[in-house]
Write a protein that holds these residues in place. Structure first.
Motif, PDB file in Angstrom:
ATOM      1  N   TYR A  82       0.844  -1.191   0.000  1.00  0.00           N
ATOM      2  CA  TYR A  82       0.000   0.000   0.000  1.00  0.00           C
ATOM      3  C   TYR A  82       0.883   1.245   0.000  1.00  0.00           C
ATOM      4  O   TYR A  82       2.069   1.187   0.333  1.00  0.00           O
ATOM      5  N   ASP A  83       0.278   2.360  -0.335  1.00  0.00           N
ATOM      6  CA  ASP A  83       1.013   3.625  -0.284  1.00  0.00           C
ATOM      7  C   ASP A  83       1.205   4.091   1.155  1.00  0.00           C
ATOM      8  O   ASP A  83       2.239   4.658   1.505  1.00  0.00           O
ATOM      9  N   LEU A  84       0.192   3.852   1.981  1.00  0.00           N
ATOM     10  CA  LEU A  84       0.210   4.328   3.357  1.00  0.00           C
ATOM     11  C   LEU A  84      -0.619   3.397   4.222  1.00  0.00           C
ATOM     12  O   LEU A  84      -1.694   2.949   3.802  1.00  0.00           O
ATOM     13  N   ILE A  85      -0.107   3.106   5.420  1.00  0.00           N
ATOM     14  CA  ILE A  85      -0.888   2.347   6.398  1.00  0.00           C
ATOM     15  C   ILE A  85      -0.831   3.081   7.739  1.00  0.00           C
ATOM     16  O   ILE A  85       0.249   3.451   8.211  1.00  0.00           O
TER      17      ILE A  85
ATOM     18  N   TYR B 297     -13.040   1.411  17.347  1.00  0.00           N
ATOM     19  CA  TYR B 297     -12.372   0.116  17.486  1.00  0.00           C
ATOM     20  C   TYR B 297     -10.932   0.259  17.034  1.00  0.00           C
ATOM     21  O   TYR B 297     -10.580   1.148  16.263  1.00  0.00           O
ATOM     22  N   VAL B 298     -10.084  -0.612  17.519  1.00  0.00           N
ATOM     23  CA  VAL B 298      -8.663  -0.564  17.188  1.00  0.00           C
ATOM     24  C   VAL B 298      -8.410  -1.352  15.906  1.00  0.00           C
ATOM     25  O   VAL B 298      -8.887  -2.485  15.748  1.00  0.00           O
ATOM     26  N   GLY B 299      -7.683  -0.755  14.996  1.00  0.00           N
ATOM     27  CA  GLY B 299      -7.389  -1.431  13.748  1.00  0.00           C
ATOM     28  C   GLY B 299      -6.464  -0.606  12.881  1.00  0.00           C
ATOM     29  O   GLY B 299      -5.913   0.424  13.294  1.00  0.00           O
ATOM     30  N   ASP B 300      -6.285  -1.051  11.635  1.00  0.00           N
ATOM     31  CA  ASP B 300      -5.410  -0.403  10.663  1.00  0.00           C
ATOM     32  C   ASP B 300      -6.252   0.178   9.527  1.00  0.00           C
ATOM     33  O   ASP B 300      -7.355  -0.319   9.234  1.00  0.00           O
ATOM     34  N   VAL B 301      -5.716   1.194   8.888  1.00  0.00           N
ATOM     35  CA  VAL B 301      -6.329   1.755   7.679  1.00  0.00           C
ATOM     36  C   VAL B 301      -5.247   1.823   6.612  1.00  0.00           C
ATOM     37  O   VAL B 301      -4.200   2.451   6.825  1.00  0.00           O
ATOM     38  N   ALA B 302      -5.495   1.177   5.480  1.00  0.00           N
ATOM     39  CA  ALA B 302      -4.514   1.158   4.392  1.00  0.00           C
ATOM     40  C   ALA B 302      -5.045   1.942   3.199  1.00  0.00           C
ATOM     41  O   ALA B 302      -6.239   1.909   2.892  1.00  0.00           O
ATOM     42  N   VAL B 303      -4.113   2.625   2.524  1.00  0.00           N
ATOM     43  CA  VAL B 303      -4.466   3.518   1.422  1.00  0.00           C
ATOM     44  C   VAL B 303      -3.669   3.141   0.189  1.00  0.00           C
ATOM     45  O   VAL B 303      -2.462   2.863   0.262  1.00  0.00           O
ATOM     46  N   ARG B 304      -4.364   3.132  -0.945  1.00  0.00           N
ATOM     47  CA  ARG B 304      -3.691   2.950  -2.230  1.00  0.00           C
ATOM     48  C   ARG B 304      -4.350   3.854  -3.260  1.00  0.00           C
ATOM     49  O   ARG B 304      -5.583   3.886  -3.356  1.00  0.00           O
TER      50      ARG B 304
ATOM     51  N   GLY C 171       0.530  -7.188   4.937  1.00  0.00           N
ATOM     52  CA  GLY C 171       1.351  -6.531   3.941  1.00  0.00           C
ATOM     53  C   GLY C 171       2.071  -5.328   4.532  1.00  0.00           C
ATOM     54  O   GLY C 171       2.239  -5.203   5.747  1.00  0.00           O
ATOM     55  N   SER C 172       2.518  -4.435   3.672  1.00  0.00           N
ATOM     56  CA  SER C 172       3.314  -3.300   4.122  1.00  0.00           C
ATOM     57  C   SER C 172       2.937  -2.061   3.333  1.00  0.00           C
ATOM     58  O   SER C 172       2.333  -2.144   2.255  1.00  0.00           O
ATOM     59  N   GLY C 173       3.307  -0.921   3.865  1.00  0.00           N
ATOM     60  CA  GLY C 173       3.058   0.346   3.200  1.00  0.00           C
ATOM     61  C   GLY C 173       4.370   1.036   2.866  1.00  0.00           C
ATOM     62  O   GLY C 173       5.366   0.867   3.576  1.00  0.00           O
ATOM     63  N   VAL C 174       4.358   1.810   1.781  1.00  0.00           N
ATOM     64  CA  VAL C 174       5.531   2.631   1.479  1.00  0.00           C
ATOM     65  C   VAL C 174       5.850   3.507   2.678  1.00  0.00           C
ATOM     66  O   VAL C 174       7.012   3.717   3.029  1.00  0.00           O
ATOM     67  N   ARG C 175       4.800   3.974   3.337  1.00  0.00           N
ATOM     68  CA  ARG C 175       4.957   4.670   4.605  1.00  0.00           C
ATOM     69  C   ARG C 175       3.939   4.112   5.587  1.00  0.00           C
ATOM     70  O   ARG C 175       2.792   3.834   5.210  1.00  0.00           O
ATOM     71  N   GLU C 176       4.354   3.942   6.820  1.00  0.00           N
ATOM     72  CA  GLU C 176       3.449   3.494   7.873  1.00  0.00           C
ATOM     73  C   GLU C 176       3.537   4.451   9.051  1.00  0.00           C
ATOM     74  O   GLU C 176       4.627   4.924   9.401  1.00  0.00           O
ATOM     75  N   ILE C 177       2.378   4.758   9.640  1.00  0.00           N
ATOM     76  CA  ILE C 177       2.304   5.643  10.801  1.00  0.00           C
ATOM     77  C   ILE C 177       1.736   4.861  11.968  1.00  0.00           C
ATOM     78  O   ILE C 177       0.668   4.252  11.847  1.00  0.00           O
ATOM     79  N   ASP C 178       2.447   4.878  13.073  1.00  0.00           N
ATOM     80  CA  ASP C 178       1.975   4.207  14.281  1.00  0.00           C
ATOM     81  C   ASP C 178       0.934   5.106  14.949  1.00  0.00           C
ATOM     82  O   ASP C 178       1.258   6.180  15.448  1.00  0.00           O
ATOM     83  N   ALA C 179      -0.310   4.668  14.941  1.00  0.00           N
ATOM     84  CA  ALA C 179      -1.406   5.451  15.510  1.00  0.00           C
ATOM     85  C   ALA C 179      -1.882   4.881  16.842  1.00  0.00           C
ATOM     86  O   ALA C 179      -3.000   5.167  17.268  1.00  0.00           O
ATOM     87  N   THR C 180      -1.060   4.104  17.493  1.00  0.00           N
ATOM     88  CA  THR C 180      -1.429   3.503  18.781  1.00  0.00           C
ATOM     89  C   THR C 180      -1.844   4.588  19.774  1.00  0.00           C
ATOM     90  O   THR C 180      -1.123   5.574  19.984  1.00  0.00           O
ATOM     91  N   GLY C 181      -3.015   4.436  20.351  1.00  0.00           N
ATOM     92  CA  GLY C 181      -3.518   5.388  21.329  1.00  0.00           C
ATOM     93  C   GLY C 181      -4.067   6.661  20.727  1.00  0.00           C
ATOM     94  O   GLY C 181      -4.461   7.579  21.461  1.00  0.00           O
ATOM     95  N   LEU C 182      -4.130   6.745  19.402  1.00  0.00           N
ATOM     96  CA  LEU C 182      -4.598   7.951  18.720  1.00  0.00           C
ATOM     97  C   LEU C 182      -5.895   7.675  17.961  1.00  0.00           C
ATOM     98  O   LEU C 182      -6.151   6.537  17.552  1.00  0.00           O
TER      99      LEU C 182
END
Length: 570
Positions: free
Chosen positions: A3-6, A21-28, A40-51
């Protein structure tokens, strides 16, 4: 899967009011491609834990019509999580417009929206005449967030009727046919609808009523029919507040919308005192919707009013001849003069003799509703802190107290004029309205009132004051996010955004809700021609994302400019 971003491990608030709810959001490719436990993986990933991870915010009421041409950043809005701004509100704007009418529209915008004429003269290239050409000019630019546009009534009227439109003469049958045709053309080119105003304080810089002020119901009906013929859109309207209530002018707009089967959103405020008018408007909404209408009231979540100070358009002495003698001095020199006992006495002994083009300047002496605005930017102040109450406690006149307060911070002090939505000295009525299904948030007014207000920070205020800090009547985070995202997107007809789900536009915010803090407005001089404006920032926005690109991190803008013109409802 790549993905481009996760956004990883965030607390997802979907925009529809559902439980977080706690989870991931992936963008392409600018679109949300996966939500939940994303592999999978993202070109960029942002840790949003607690946010919080939310959809980008939609502001239905802005005036970036000029700023979107001369600037690639639509701040303050983009500093407060807004990813889509709708402009052309109040029926004012810059298209359609012939060359010979440029000065007319500049005069309208300078008066109604407090945009200095030099800013527009220096900042606008006027490479357009028709409304579709103006959309093309917007489309050619690149900016941080998306913009959508209403066809504004006053420019349309002047374009069709010339001087007769400026002087508010009745439209002829030929005029109406032309307006209808141009409305159809505008919607087919990408207008989100049509906007108009009959607010008495909406005046030109010369003090005249704006061209749309006296427009008849027939005119509104024909334009609405033109919008419908072009594919449909929203009617945005600002009614006046006559002593007799909202009838009949609001009903005329409802009738025009019903005739064309179009939705309507209109500005609703609660008066601070006197007989409340808002219940009448709510009753009208309920009646219209029960008959099959699509009507929403647009409500601002904090007081409507003025920023008052020596560096701003309004201050308590701006209409005093004795103050006008020193008004053009640099601030430090002006403050030095005002601190001289003889100058103080002269100003305090004076009175307002200048008649302002905009009568709202008189409200800079509404002592019961004016409050010092501190670093905490408190927009629901204790009535005991009003200028009137402070003066009584000190045993001085309100004008003396105001004089001393505008000199605080070496003349940089700002006073809050809470002139509406502060019924009984609180926001309780606003809270009641915000909970209604037929009410939508709006009135950020970004891109206008540069020296009078700075209200485009309202999303941050909603999330701090209403969804976190208020002692009573708080709104849950899921509901607050819903009111900032899917609800205004739905009203504007932008069904491709405003929620976190696969296939939706990847406009997103990553927010430290506990760390959100709204800063006090500051004055900057970054407009064309060195023009002045109020700006306001906030802490707590970890990332704001438009079409999958990060446009700001921790309050610092990036170089990304993914914002585009939104052409038409979707």
């Amino acid at each position: 899967m790549s993905y481009d971003l996760i956004l990883r491990n965030g607390t997802i608030v979907d925009g529809l009011g559902g439980d977080p709810y706690v989870g991931d959001v992936a963008v392409r490719d600018g679109v949300i491609a996966a939500v939940g436990a994303v592999g999978g993986s993202g070109v960029r990933e942002i840790d949003a834990t607690g946010l919080l991870v939310t959809p980008g915010f939609v502001d239905l009421h802005t005036h970036y019509d000029g700023q979107a041409i001369w600037s690639d950043r639509l701040n303050p809005s983009s500093a407060h999580g807004v990813t889509t701004a709708v402009m052309g509100n109040c029926g004012v704007g810059f298209a359609p417009c012939r060359t010979e009418d440029h000065d007319v529209l500049v005069d309208v915008m300078a008066g109604v929206e407090d945009i200095p004429g030099v800013v527009m003269t220096d900042g606008l290239p006027w490479t357009w005449e028709t409304f579709p050409q103006y959309l093309d000019a917007l489309d050619a630019g690149r900016r941080d967030i998306d913009v959508g546009v209403y066809l504004p009534h006053s420019p349309l009227r002047v374009y069709v009727m010339g001087r007769r439109g400026v002087e508010r003469e009745p439209a002829t049958a030929e005029d109406l046919a032309r307006m209808r045709a141009l409305a159809t053309e505008a919607v087919r080119a990408g207008a989100l609808g049509f906007a108009s105003s009959r607010l008495a304080t909406h005046r030109t810089e010369g003090g005249e009523q704006i061209p749309s002020f006296a427009a008849a119901e027939r005119e509104l009906t024909e334009i609405a029919r033109g919008v419908a013929a072009g594919g449909g859109g929203l009617i945005q309207f600002v009614p006046d507040l006559p002593a007799g209530g909202f009838q009949p002018v609001l009903q005329q707009v409802f009738n025009a919308a019903a005739d064309a089967s179009l939705p309507v959103t209109f500005t609703l405020i609660a008066l601070n005192s006197g007989e409340p008018l808002w219940p009448e408007a709510v009753e009208m909404i309920e009646q219209a919707n029960s008959a099959g209408g699509q009507v929403t009231a647009q409500v601002f979540p904090r007081p409507i009013g003025l920023m008052i100070g020596l560096e701003l358009t309004a201050n308590p002495f701006v209409l005093y001849p004795s103050y006008q003698q020193i008004a053009d001095l640099p601030l430090d020199q002006r403050v030095a003069e005002m601190r001289k006992p003889e100058v103080r006495q002269r100003i305090l002994s004076d009175s307002a003799t200048t008649v302002p083009a905009n009568p709202i300047l008189y409200m800079a002496q509404a002592w019961d509703w004016i409050f010092p605005l501190g670093e905490d930017a408190n927009y629901e102040p204790d009535p005991a802190n009003s200028i009137a109450a402070r003066a009584a406690a000190r045993g001085v006149s309100p004008v003396e107290e105001a004089y001393d307060r505008v000199l605080d911070d070496d003349g940089h002090a700002i006073l809050l004029g809470a002139l509406a939505n502060f019924e009984g000295g609180s926001l309780d009525t606003v809270g009641e309205l915000l909970r209604r299904d037929d009410v939508v948030l709006g009135l950020g007014d970004g891109g206008a009132h540069y020296g009078m207000i700075c209200d485009s920070s309202f999303p941050t205020y909603l999330l701090t004051h209403w969804a976190r800090d208020r002692a009573s009547g708080r709104i849950g985070v899921p509901q607050a996010i819903r009111e900032l995202t899917s609800v205004p997107a739905g009203v504007a007809g932008l069904g491709d955004r405003g929620r976190i789900a696969v296939g939706y536009k990847a406009d997103l915010n990553v927010i430290d809700h506990a760390g959100l803090r709204l800063h006090k407005p500051v004055i900057t001089y970054d407009l064309p021609g060195g023009g002045r404006r109020l700006d306001q920032t906030a802490d707590g926005y970890v990332a704001t994302i438009v079409a999958g690109e990060v446009i700001a991190e921790n309050g610092v803008p990036t170089a990304a400019r993914p914002g585009r013109l939104v052409r038409g409802r979707r």
